[in-house]
Design a protein around this motif. Structure first.
Motif, PDB file in Angstrom:
ATOM      1  N   HIS A   1       0.984  -1.326  -0.129  1.00 18.12           N
ATOM      2  CA  HIS A   1       0.095  -0.127   0.026  1.00 18.12           C
ATOM      3  C   HIS A   1       0.738   1.046  -0.060  1.00 18.12           C
ATOM      4  O   HIS A   1       0.605   2.176  -0.614  1.00 18.12           O
ATOM      5  CB  HIS A   1      -0.960   0.003   1.328  1.00 18.12           C
ATOM      6  CG  HIS A   1      -1.596   1.278   1.564  1.00 18.12           C
ATOM      7  ND1 HIS A   1      -2.928   1.606   0.760  1.00 18.12           N
ATOM      8  CD2 HIS A   1      -1.672   2.350   2.235  1.00 18.12           C
ATOM      9  CE1 HIS A   1      -3.450   2.744   1.076  1.00 18.12           C
ATOM     10  NE2 HIS A   1      -2.508   3.132   1.954  1.00 18.12           N
TER      11      HIS A   1
ATOM     12  N   ASP B   1       2.248   1.531  -3.481  1.00 24.88           N
ATOM     13  CA  ASP B   1       1.236   2.364  -4.212  1.00 24.88           C
ATOM     14  C   ASP B   1       1.133   3.803  -4.217  1.00 24.88           C
ATOM     15  O   ASP B   1       0.859   4.430  -5.136  1.00 24.88           O
ATOM     16  CB  ASP B   1       0.196   1.376  -4.467  1.00 24.88           C
ATOM     17  CG  ASP B   1       0.165   0.024  -4.691  1.00 24.88           C
ATOM     18  OD1 ASP B   1       0.945  -0.155  -5.656  1.00 24.88           O
ATOM     19  OD2 ASP B   1      -0.743  -0.754  -4.442  1.00 24.88           O
ATOM     20  N   THR B   2       0.918   4.096  -2.920  1.00 21.46           N
ATOM     21  CA  THR B   2       0.713   5.452  -2.604  1.00 21.46           C
ATOM     22  C   THR B   2       1.831   6.466  -2.854  1.00 21.46           C
ATOM     23  O   THR B   2       1.878   7.334  -3.266  1.00 21.46           O
ATOM     24  CB  THR B   2       0.430   5.581  -0.995  1.00 21.46           C
ATOM     25  OG1 THR B   2      -0.589   4.857  -0.443  1.00 21.46           O
ATOM     26  CG2 THR B   2       0.451   7.172  -0.661  1.00 21.46           C
ATOM     27  N   TYR B   3       3.071   6.071  -2.701  1.00 14.52           N
ATOM     28  CA  TYR B   3       4.230   6.640  -3.351  1.00 14.52           C
ATOM     29  C   TYR B   3       4.108   6.920  -4.898  1.00 14.52           C
ATOM     30  O   TYR B   3       4.587   7.922  -5.291  1.00 14.52           O
ATOM     31  CB  TYR B   3       5.441   5.649  -2.776  1.00 14.52           C
ATOM     32  CG  TYR B   3       6.688   6.414  -3.551  1.00 14.52           C
ATOM     33  CD1 TYR B   3       7.334   7.482  -3.281  1.00 14.52           C
ATOM     34  CD2 TYR B   3       7.270   5.556  -4.402  1.00 14.52           C
ATOM     35  CE1 TYR B   3       8.612   7.928  -3.971  1.00 14.52           C
ATOM     36  CE2 TYR B   3       8.670   5.773  -5.119  1.00 14.52           C
ATOM     37  CZ  TYR B   3       9.020   7.264  -4.656  1.00 14.52           C
ATOM     38  OH  TYR B   3      10.074   7.598  -5.572  1.00 14.52           O
TER      39      TYR B   3
ATOM     40  N   ARG C   1       1.835   7.076  -6.512  1.00 13.91           N
ATOM     41  CA  ARG C   1       0.567   8.086  -6.990  1.00 13.91           C
ATOM     42  C   ARG C   1       1.100   9.387  -6.387  1.00 13.91           C
ATOM     43  O   ARG C   1       0.153  10.548  -6.563  1.00 13.91           O
ATOM     44  CB  ARG C   1      -0.767   7.653  -6.308  1.00 13.91           C
ATOM     45  CG  ARG C   1      -1.119   6.477  -7.234  1.00 13.91           C
ATOM     46  CD  ARG C   1      -2.606   6.063  -6.980  1.00 13.91           C
ATOM     47  NE  ARG C   1      -2.622   6.410  -5.619  1.00 13.91           N
ATOM     48  CZ  ARG C   1      -2.996   4.984  -4.804  1.00 13.91           C
ATOM     49  NH1 ARG C   1      -2.823   3.770  -5.322  1.00 13.91           N
ATOM     50  NH2 ARG C   1      -3.186   4.925  -3.340  1.00 13.91           N
ATOM     51  N   SER C   2       2.121   9.786  -5.501  1.00 16.12           N
ATOM     52  CA  SER C   2       2.418  11.086  -4.855  1.00 16.12           C
ATOM     53  C   SER C   2       3.112  11.994  -5.929  1.00 16.12           C
ATOM     54  O   SER C   2       3.710  11.294  -6.876  1.00 16.12           O
ATOM     55  CB  SER C   2       3.010  10.730  -3.721  1.00 16.12           C
ATOM     56  OG  SER C   2       4.594  10.313  -3.836  1.00 16.12           O
TER      57      SER C   2
END
Length: 374
Positions: free
Chosen positions: A338, A341-343, A345-346
Protein backbone atom coordinates in the motif's frame (compact mmCIF):
# COMPACT_ATOMS: atom_id res chain seq x y z
CA UNK A 1 -7.72 15.35 24.84
CA UNK A 2 -5.70 12.45 23.53
CA UNK A 3 -8.70 11.23 21.53
CA UNK A 4 -8.74 14.56 19.67
CA UNK A 5 -5.26 13.84 18.28
CA UNK A 6 -5.48 10.80 16.06
CA UNK A 7 -1.74 10.32 15.70
CA UNK A 8 -1.08 10.40 19.43
CA UNK A 9 -3.98 8.06 20.06
CA UNK A 10 -2.75 5.39 17.67
CA UNK A 11 0.82 5.86 18.87
CA UNK A 12 -0.24 5.22 22.46
CA UNK A 13 -2.41 2.23 21.44
CA UNK A 14 0.45 0.71 19.41
CA UNK A 15 2.87 1.19 22.30
CA UNK A 16 0.50 -0.48 24.76
CA UNK A 17 -0.14 -3.43 22.43
CA UNK A 18 3.58 -4.02 21.75
CA UNK A 19 4.42 -3.74 25.45
CA UNK A 20 1.70 -6.20 26.42
CA UNK A 21 2.80 -8.68 23.75
CA UNK A 22 6.38 -8.49 25.02
CA UNK A 23 5.45 -8.82 28.70
CA UNK A 24 2.81 -11.52 28.25
CA UNK A 25 4.69 -13.55 25.62
CA UNK A 26 5.29 -16.53 27.97
CA UNK A 27 1.55 -17.10 28.50
CA UNK A 28 0.27 -16.20 25.04
CA UNK A 29 1.49 -19.35 23.28
CA UNK A 30 -1.71 -21.41 23.80
CA UNK A 31 -3.84 -18.44 22.71
CA UNK A 32 -1.84 -17.92 19.52
CA UNK A 33 -1.84 -21.66 18.79
CA UNK A 34 -5.61 -21.73 19.23
CA UNK A 35 -6.00 -18.61 17.06
CA UNK A 36 -3.88 -20.27 14.36
CA UNK A 37 -6.07 -23.39 14.40
CA UNK A 38 -9.25 -21.29 14.45
CA UNK A 39 -8.00 -19.23 11.49
CA UNK A 40 -7.37 -22.39 9.51
CA UNK A 41 -10.73 -23.88 10.42
CA UNK A 42 -13.01 -20.85 10.01
CA UNK A 43 -13.42 -21.19 6.20
CA UNK A 44 -14.48 -24.81 6.69
CA UNK A 45 -17.01 -23.74 9.31
CA UNK A 46 -18.39 -21.10 6.94
CA UNK A 47 -18.61 -23.71 4.18
CA UNK A 48 -20.58 -26.09 6.42
CA UNK A 49 -22.92 -23.23 7.34
CA UNK A 50 -23.77 -22.80 3.67
CA UNK A 51 -25.02 -26.40 3.82
CA UNK A 52 -27.62 -25.24 6.36
CA UNK A 53 -25.81 -26.57 9.41
CA UNK A 54 -25.89 -24.48 12.58
CA UNK A 55 -22.78 -22.58 13.62
CA UNK A 56 -22.33 -24.71 16.72
CA UNK A 57 -22.66 -27.99 14.81
CA UNK A 58 -20.28 -26.75 12.09
CA UNK A 59 -17.72 -25.66 14.69
CA UNK A 60 -17.99 -28.97 16.52
CA UNK A 61 -17.43 -30.93 13.30
CA UNK A 62 -14.38 -28.92 12.24
CA UNK A 63 -13.04 -28.92 15.80
CA UNK A 64 -13.20 -32.72 16.02
CA UNK A 65 -11.57 -33.16 12.60
CA UNK A 66 -8.66 -30.83 13.46
CA UNK A 67 -7.87 -32.47 16.78
CA UNK A 68 -8.38 -35.95 15.35
CA UNK A 69 -5.57 -35.26 12.88
CA UNK A 70 -3.39 -33.86 15.67
CA UNK A 71 -4.08 -36.91 17.84
CA UNK A 72 -3.29 -39.31 15.00
CA UNK A 73 -0.02 -37.48 14.38
CA UNK A 74 1.16 -37.83 17.97
CA UNK A 75 -0.10 -41.39 18.41
CA UNK A 76 1.04 -42.94 15.14
CA UNK A 77 3.11 -40.70 12.87
CA UNK A 78 5.50 -39.26 15.47
CA UNK A 79 6.64 -42.67 16.83
CA UNK A 80 7.17 -43.95 13.28
CA UNK A 81 9.21 -40.88 12.39
CA UNK A 82 11.31 -41.27 15.53
CA UNK A 83 11.98 -44.91 14.65
CA UNK A 84 13.07 -43.97 11.14
CA UNK A 85 15.31 -41.20 12.46
CA UNK A 86 16.99 -43.64 14.84
CA UNK A 87 17.56 -46.13 12.01
CA UNK A 88 18.87 -43.39 9.73
CA UNK A 89 21.30 -42.03 12.35
CA UNK A 90 22.45 -45.56 13.05
CA UNK A 91 23.34 -46.04 9.39
CA UNK A 92 25.06 -42.67 8.90
CA UNK A 93 28.51 -44.13 9.71
CA UNK A 94 27.95 -46.80 7.05
CA UNK A 95 26.85 -44.09 4.61
CA UNK A 96 30.04 -42.16 5.33
CA UNK A 97 32.19 -45.26 4.77
CA UNK A 98 30.41 -45.95 1.47
CA UNK A 99 30.93 -42.38 0.25
CA UNK A 100 34.60 -42.41 1.23
CA UNK A 101 35.26 -45.81 -0.34
CA UNK A 102 33.39 -45.05 -3.57
CA UNK A 103 34.13 -41.36 -4.10
CA UNK A 104 37.46 -41.19 -2.26
CA UNK A 105 39.59 -42.81 -4.97
CA UNK A 106 37.83 -40.81 -7.71
CA UNK A 107 38.37 -37.51 -5.90
CA UNK A 108 41.99 -38.35 -5.17
CA UNK A 109 42.70 -39.39 -8.75
CA UNK A 110 41.05 -36.50 -10.56
CA UNK A 111 41.17 -33.63 -8.04
CA UNK A 112 44.03 -34.67 -5.73
CA UNK A 113 41.69 -34.53 -2.75
CA UNK A 114 43.02 -36.34 0.33
CA UNK A 115 39.98 -37.72 2.19
CA UNK A 116 42.09 -38.51 5.24
CA UNK A 117 41.97 -34.84 6.29
CA UNK A 118 38.24 -35.27 6.90
CA UNK A 119 38.98 -37.55 9.89
CA UNK A 120 36.07 -39.80 9.05
CA UNK A 121 36.45 -41.96 12.17
CA UNK A 122 36.07 -38.95 14.45
CA UNK A 123 33.00 -37.76 12.54
CA UNK A 124 31.35 -41.18 12.90
CA UNK A 125 32.14 -41.41 16.60
CA UNK A 126 30.79 -37.92 17.27
CA UNK A 127 27.52 -38.71 15.46
CA UNK A 128 27.09 -42.02 17.28
CA UNK A 129 27.89 -40.64 20.73
CA UNK A 130 25.73 -37.57 20.22
CA UNK A 131 22.70 -39.63 19.27
CA UNK A 132 23.22 -42.01 22.17
CA UNK A 133 23.38 -39.06 24.57
CA UNK A 134 20.37 -37.21 23.21
CA UNK A 135 18.08 -40.19 22.62
CA UNK A 136 14.72 -39.84 20.93
CA UNK A 137 12.34 -36.92 20.62
CA UNK A 138 9.65 -38.30 22.91
CA UNK A 139 12.06 -39.42 25.62
CA UNK A 140 13.84 -36.05 25.61
CA UNK A 141 10.55 -34.21 25.93
CA UNK A 142 9.47 -36.40 28.85
CA UNK A 143 12.82 -35.97 30.60
CA UNK A 144 12.78 -32.21 30.15
CA UNK A 145 9.24 -31.84 31.39
CA UNK A 146 9.71 -34.20 34.34
CA UNK A 147 12.60 -32.16 35.79
CA UNK A 148 10.19 -29.70 37.36
CA UNK A 149 6.68 -30.14 38.67
CA UNK A 150 5.81 -26.58 37.69
CA UNK A 151 6.93 -27.24 34.11
CA UNK A 152 4.66 -30.30 34.01
CA UNK A 153 1.73 -28.26 35.27
CA UNK A 154 2.46 -25.54 32.72
CA UNK A 155 2.54 -27.98 29.81
CA UNK A 156 -0.62 -29.72 30.95
CA UNK A 157 -2.40 -26.38 31.39
CA UNK A 158 -1.34 -25.19 27.93
CA UNK A 159 -2.37 -28.43 26.26
CA UNK A 160 -5.73 -28.31 28.02
CA UNK A 161 -6.31 -24.65 27.14
CA UNK A 162 -5.59 -24.98 23.41
CA UNK A 163 -8.68 -27.06 22.46
CA UNK A 164 -10.95 -25.01 24.74
CA UNK A 165 -9.79 -21.68 23.32
CA UNK A 166 -9.87 -23.04 19.78
CA UNK A 167 -13.51 -24.08 20.14
CA UNK A 168 -14.64 -20.69 21.44
CA UNK A 169 -12.61 -18.77 18.85
CA UNK A 170 -14.08 -20.89 16.05
CA UNK A 171 -17.60 -20.34 17.37
CA UNK A 172 -17.25 -16.55 17.71
CA UNK A 173 -14.74 -15.80 14.92
CA UNK A 174 -17.11 -13.93 12.61
CA UNK A 175 -18.64 -12.09 15.56
CA UNK A 176 -15.21 -10.92 16.78
CA UNK A 177 -14.24 -9.71 13.31
CA UNK A 178 -17.48 -7.74 13.06
CA UNK A 179 -16.97 -6.31 16.56
CA UNK A 180 -13.44 -5.11 15.75
CA UNK A 181 -14.68 -3.60 12.51
CA UNK A 182 -17.41 -1.75 14.43
CA UNK A 183 -14.84 -0.28 16.85
CA UNK A 184 -12.71 1.24 14.10
CA UNK A 185 -13.03 5.00 13.52
CA UNK A 186 -15.29 5.53 10.52
CA UNK A 187 -12.68 7.72 8.82
CA UNK A 188 -10.15 4.89 8.53
CA UNK A 189 -12.48 1.90 8.48
CA UNK A 190 -12.53 1.49 4.67
CA UNK A 191 -8.72 1.56 4.46
CA UNK A 192 -8.24 -0.81 7.42
CA UNK A 193 -10.89 -3.18 6.07
CA UNK A 194 -9.16 -3.20 2.67
CA UNK A 195 -5.74 -3.89 4.22
CA UNK A 196 -7.21 -6.59 6.48
CA UNK A 197 -8.87 -8.30 3.52
CA UNK A 198 -5.65 -8.24 1.51
CA UNK A 199 -3.68 -9.50 4.53
CA UNK A 200 -6.14 -12.37 4.91
CA UNK A 201 -5.71 -13.25 1.22
CA UNK A 202 -1.91 -13.19 1.48
CA UNK A 203 -1.78 -15.16 4.72
CA UNK A 204 -4.52 -17.54 3.62
CA UNK A 205 -2.73 -18.23 0.34
CA UNK A 206 0.23 -19.49 2.32
CA UNK A 207 -1.33 -21.09 5.40
CA UNK A 208 -4.43 -22.63 3.87
CA UNK A 209 -3.04 -23.13 0.38
CA UNK A 210 0.70 -23.69 0.50
CA UNK A 211 0.60 -25.76 3.69
CA UNK A 212 -1.95 -28.10 2.09
CA UNK A 213 0.29 -28.38 -0.97
CA UNK A 214 3.26 -29.18 1.28
CA UNK A 215 1.34 -31.89 3.14
CA UNK A 216 -0.01 -33.35 -0.09
CA UNK A 217 3.49 -33.48 -1.58
CA UNK A 218 4.80 -35.14 1.60
CA UNK A 219 2.15 -37.85 1.23
CA UNK A 220 2.87 -38.31 -2.50
CA UNK A 221 6.63 -38.46 -1.95
CA UNK A 222 6.28 -40.93 0.93
CA UNK A 223 3.91 -43.23 -0.97
CA UNK A 224 5.99 -43.09 -4.13
CA UNK A 225 9.26 -43.80 -2.33
CA UNK A 226 7.59 -46.65 -0.43
CA UNK A 227 6.49 -48.23 -3.72
CA UNK A 228 10.06 -47.92 -4.96
CA UNK A 229 11.17 -49.80 -1.84
CA UNK A 230 13.17 -47.05 -0.15
CA UNK A 231 13.80 -47.86 3.49
CA UNK A 232 13.35 -44.32 4.83
CA UNK A 233 10.46 -43.33 2.56
CA UNK A 234 8.33 -41.63 5.22
CA UNK A 235 11.18 -39.59 6.69
CA UNK A 236 12.58 -38.43 3.34
CA UNK A 237 9.11 -37.76 1.89
CA UNK A 238 8.14 -35.66 4.89
CA UNK A 239 11.35 -33.63 4.77
CA UNK A 240 11.00 -33.01 1.02
CA UNK A 241 7.36 -32.04 1.40
CA UNK A 242 7.92 -29.63 4.30
CA UNK A 243 10.71 -27.69 2.56
CA UNK A 244 8.78 -27.46 -0.71
CA UNK A 245 7.44 -24.00 0.21
CA UNK A 246 10.68 -22.79 -1.39
CA UNK A 247 10.33 -23.47 -5.13
CA UNK A 248 12.36 -26.50 -6.24
CA UNK A 249 14.01 -26.86 -2.81
CA UNK A 250 11.86 -29.87 -1.93
CA UNK A 251 12.69 -31.44 -5.29
CA UNK A 252 16.45 -30.88 -4.87
CA UNK A 253 16.57 -32.01 -1.24
CA UNK A 254 14.33 -35.01 -1.83
CA UNK A 255 16.16 -36.28 -4.93
CA UNK A 256 19.55 -35.80 -3.27
CA UNK A 257 18.73 -37.62 -0.03
CA UNK A 258 16.61 -40.33 -1.66
CA UNK A 259 19.19 -40.86 -4.40
CA UNK A 260 22.01 -41.41 -1.91
CA UNK A 261 19.81 -43.65 0.24
CA UNK A 262 18.69 -45.86 -2.67
CA UNK A 263 22.26 -46.19 -3.97
CA UNK A 264 23.47 -47.29 -0.57
CA UNK A 265 20.53 -49.64 -0.10
CA UNK A 266 20.54 -51.43 -3.49
CA UNK A 267 23.96 -50.60 -4.99
CA UNK A 268 22.16 -50.22 -8.33
CA UNK A 269 22.52 -46.98 -10.29
CA UNK A 270 19.41 -47.74 -12.35
CA UNK A 271 17.26 -47.36 -9.22
CA UNK A 272 17.94 -43.62 -9.47
CA UNK A 273 15.51 -43.62 -12.39
CA UNK A 274 12.67 -44.63 -10.09
CA UNK A 275 13.57 -41.87 -7.62
CA UNK A 276 13.54 -39.31 -10.42
CA UNK A 277 10.23 -40.73 -11.68
CA UNK A 278 8.60 -40.35 -8.24
CA UNK A 279 9.64 -36.73 -7.86
CA UNK A 280 8.89 -35.97 -11.51
CA UNK A 281 5.33 -37.27 -11.22
CA UNK A 282 4.88 -35.36 -7.95
CA UNK A 283 6.01 -32.11 -9.60
CA UNK A 284 3.56 -32.63 -12.45
CA UNK A 285 0.73 -33.25 -9.98
CA UNK A 286 1.71 -30.15 -8.01
CA UNK A 287 1.85 -27.90 -11.07
CA UNK A 288 -1.33 -29.14 -12.74
CA UNK A 289 -3.57 -30.05 -9.80
CA UNK A 290 -2.41 -29.06 -6.31
CA UNK A 291 -1.25 -25.47 -6.79
CA UNK A 292 -4.13 -24.39 -9.11
CA UNK A 293 -6.70 -26.08 -6.87
CA UNK A 294 -5.40 -25.19 -3.39
CA UNK A 295 -3.50 -21.94 -3.94
CA UNK A 296 -4.94 -20.65 -7.20
CA UNK A 297 -3.85 -17.26 -8.45
CA UNK A 298 -3.54 -15.71 -5.01
CA UNK A 299 -0.16 -14.23 -4.18
CA UNK A 300 1.11 -15.56 -0.87
CA UNK A 301 4.22 -14.73 1.10
CA UNK A 302 7.54 -14.92 -0.69
CA UNK A 303 9.59 -17.94 0.48
CA UNK A 304 12.48 -15.71 1.58
CA UNK A 305 10.01 -13.61 3.59
CA UNK A 306 8.69 -16.73 5.30
CA UNK A 307 12.17 -17.96 6.24
CA UNK A 308 13.31 -14.57 7.55
CA UNK A 309 10.07 -13.97 9.46
CA UNK A 310 10.17 -17.32 11.26
CA UNK A 311 13.86 -16.95 12.17
CA UNK A 312 13.43 -13.35 13.30
CA UNK A 313 10.33 -14.17 15.34
CA UNK A 314 12.07 -17.08 17.04
CA UNK A 315 15.13 -14.96 17.80
CA UNK A 316 13.11 -12.11 19.32
CA UNK A 317 10.28 -13.90 21.15
CA UNK A 318 11.04 -17.64 21.07
CA UNK A 319 8.26 -20.06 20.16
CA UNK A 320 5.71 -17.29 20.70
CA UNK A 321 7.51 -15.23 18.05
CA UNK A 322 7.45 -18.15 15.60
CA UNK A 323 3.66 -18.35 15.91
CA UNK A 324 3.32 -14.59 15.47
CA UNK A 325 5.84 -14.28 12.63
CA UNK A 326 3.68 -15.19 9.63
CA UNK A 327 0.61 -13.07 10.51
CA UNK A 328 2.85 -10.06 11.16
CA UNK A 329 4.76 -10.69 7.92
CA UNK A 330 1.51 -10.87 5.95
CA UNK A 331 0.24 -7.59 7.40
CA UNK A 332 3.59 -5.85 6.83
CA UNK A 333 3.71 -7.13 3.24
CA UNK A 334 0.28 -5.65 2.53
CA UNK A 335 1.15 -2.37 4.26
CA UNK A 336 4.40 -2.07 2.28
CA UNK A 337 2.48 -2.73 -0.94
CA UNK A 338 0.00 0.00 0.00
CA UNK A 339 2.85 2.41 0.81
CA UNK A 340 4.47 1.56 -2.53
CA UNK A 341 1.25 2.26 -4.44
CA UNK A 342 0.69 5.50 -2.52
CA UNK A 343 4.24 6.62 -3.28
CA UNK A 344 3.81 5.88 -7.00
CA UNK A 345 0.71 8.16 -6.99
CA UNK A 346 2.28 10.91 -4.91
CA UNK A 347 3.72 14.19 -6.17
CA UNK A 348 7.16 13.00 -5.01
CA UNK A 349 7.20 10.30 -7.68
CA UNK A 350 5.17 12.07 -10.38
CA UNK A 351 5.73 15.39 -12.14
CA UNK A 352 2.61 17.52 -12.55
CA UNK A 353 0.52 14.36 -12.29
CA UNK A 354 2.50 12.50 -14.98
CA UNK A 355 4.09 9.16 -14.16
CA UNK A 356 7.47 8.02 -15.43
CA UNK A 357 6.04 6.05 -18.36
CA UNK A 358 4.06 9.08 -19.55
CA UNK A 359 7.04 11.43 -19.54
CA UNK A 360 8.35 9.89 -22.76
CA UNK A 361 5.19 11.12 -24.48
CA UNK A 362 5.64 14.66 -23.16
CA UNK A 363 9.15 15.95 -23.98
CA UNK A 364 8.27 19.38 -22.59
CA UNK A 365 7.90 17.81 -19.15
CA UNK A 366 11.48 16.57 -19.32
CA UNK A 367 12.56 20.06 -20.45
CA UNK A 368 10.85 21.55 -17.40
CA UNK A 369 12.68 19.10 -15.15
CA UNK A 370 16.02 20.06 -16.70
CA UNK A 371 15.24 23.76 -16.34
CA UNK A 372 14.29 23.23 -12.72
CA UNK A 373 17.59 21.46 -12.08
CA UNK A 374 19.49 24.34 -13.65
Amino acid sequence: MILDSGRWFWLVVSGIVVSLLYLLAPILTPFLTAAFLAYLGDPLVDRLETWRLSRTLSVTTVFLVIFLFILLFFLFLLPVLETQVKLFIGKVPAYIDWVVNVLGPYLHEHFQVDTSVLEVDKIKSVITLHWQETGGFIRNAIQTISKSGFVVLGWVANLALIPIITFYLLRDWDRMVAYIDDLLPRSIEPLVAKLATESDEVLGAFLRGQLLVMLALAVIYSLGLSLVGLEFALLIGLIAGLVSFVPYLGLIVGVSIAGIAILFQTQDVFDLFWILAVFGVAQVIEGTVLTPLLVGERIGLHPVTVIFSVLAGGQLFGFFGILLALPVAAVLAVIMRHIHDTYKRSHIYTIDGLEGEELTNYPEANDNVLKGQE
